[in-house]
Design a protein around this motif. Structure first.
Motif: not given
Ligand code: NAD
Ligand code: WQD
Length: 342
Positions: A5-8, A59-61, A78-80
């Motif tokens: 989970v990105t931004g989880g 995530l910019r890296n 993946v939940i973005h």
């Protein structure tokens, strides 16, 4: 099943993490904490009695993301969520938004393409419809020119994913077009944490009721609506979170008709700004200090979802009322002050 989970730790992501843990998914959260606090992890643990794995990662890296996937080859979905979401700020600083919302999506897709198969849920928005010609809004309604760089990143994001799905059948993706998410977990332990003055209606209302803001400005009362104020489809964040779980199951169980699908996630019911204010006053017993001011640039008159597709295909339907969502937002607002003081 291992889900990234990105931004989880953000508003919606944290509620989705709770739902995933509840369904016994193994959850890995990445977040750069640009719009959230590490203490959200404590709230998640207190609610679910489980602790997701967490890595502070931007995530910019690109290299850091690649290293992350090197360690987690066994991710099933993946939940973005990770993105910047302030419409006004995106007008002021478009490149920040294109970098944070588009570059990061490209990097993520590049990693997913290296896996034998991958499943992705993308946070899109009803903003892609602009002012729709017909209400309620179906998924086939035309996409309108974006009113802001933020809105544009959601349109472009959808296009990018669709283009990749076209040429790569190992990628399955669902874009969920959220209407207006509001509310908080009923425990009052997690919720929305706006930095500075809230841009969105409900946090502005709860902060005004709390005395943090002096007065709510109601943007425009001359719209062609029931009472002249603009109409939106306010959905409880827990209902929205549950939609992610059913969408994920559709991806994982390979139930998709095409490898890229889009669903509206809303209640199907429109409420005007004054109806929200009145519902809040009724639920809390507090009179809200508000005044009518001119329209806000870029606002549409009315937007609410036709949820037939999500109802029939995902078997999902919102359960909570506007009043329940507002009551949970109010409980959370009162708790934030306690959390801040403790
Ligand atoms: P949020 O800001 O609360 O959560 C986003 C999270 O992502 C935050 O925790 C932030 O720290 C993190 N993040 C941002 N950039 C990052 C980066 N480069 N690397 C790692 N982490 C990063 O926002 P939200 O309301 O939970 O929204 C989640 C998603 O849903 C966003 O994509 C947003 O655009 C979309 N969306 C939100 C709404 C809404 O009204 N809240 C409506 C439609 C769509
Ligand atoms: C709702 C209504 C305002 C604040 C935005 C983004 C959209 C999506 C959701 C992410 C409108 C009125 C608001 C205030 C007010 N986000 N209002 N006084 O504008 O529908 O959507 O958030 O994808 O992309 O644009 O939501 O909560 O800002 O406004 O009168 O102080 O409340 O004019 O009619 P909006 P909102």
């Amino acid at each position: 099943m291992k889900i990234l989970v990105t931004g989880g730790l953000g508003f919606i992501g944290s509620h989705v993490v709770i739902e995933l843990l509840d369904k016994d998914y193994e959850v890995v959260v990445v977040d750069n904490l640009s719009n959230s606090a590490i203490s959200v992890l404590e709230g998640i643990q207190a609610i679910s009695n489980k602790m997701p794995e967490f890595e502070k990662l931007d995530l910019r890296n690109k290299q850091a993301l690649s290293d992350f996937f090197g360690k987690h080859q066994d991710i099933n979905g993946v939940i973005h969520f990770a993105a910047s979401k302030a419409v006004g700020e995106s007008v002021e600083n478009p490149l920040l938004y294109y970098e944070n919302n588009i570059n990061t999506l490209v990097y993520l897709l590049q990693e997913l393409q290296q896996l034998p198969s991958s499943n992705l849920i993308f946070s899109s928005s009803c903003t892609v419809y602009g002012q729709a010609d017909t209400l309620p809004i179906t998924e086939t309604a035309p996409i309108k020119p974006a009113e802001s760089p933020y809105g544009n990143t959601k349109q472009i994001g959808e296009e990018i994913i669709k283009d990749v799905c076209n040429v790569d059948d190992t990628l399955n993706a669902i874009a969920l077009r959220y209407f207006n998410p509001i509310g908080a977990h009923h425990s009052g332990l997690i919720g929305e944490l706006p930095i500075g003055a809230p841009q969105n209606l409900v946090p502005y209302i709860t902060q005004t009721a709390m005395g943090i803001r002096e007065q709510l400005s109601v943007f425009g009362d001359d719209y062609p609506t029931i009472d002249g104020t603009a109409v939106r489809d306010y959905i409880h964040v827990i209902d929205l979170a549950k939609a992610h779980v059913v969408a994920l199951e559709r991806l994982i169980n390979n139930e998709m008709v095409s490898n890229y699908e889009t669903f509206n996630i809303g209640t199907g019911k429109g409420s005007s700004v004054l109806e929200v204010v009145q519902a809040f006053e009724k639920v809390t017993g507090k009179a809200l200090n508000y005044k009518i001011v001119p329209r806000r640039d870029g606002d549409v008159t009315a937007a609410y979802a036709d949820t037939t597709l999500a109802n029939s295909v995902l078997g999902w339907k919102s359960q909570f009322t506007l009043q329940q969502a507002l009551a949970s937002a109010w409980k959370w607002q009162q708790n934030i002050e306690v959390i801040k003081e403790s």
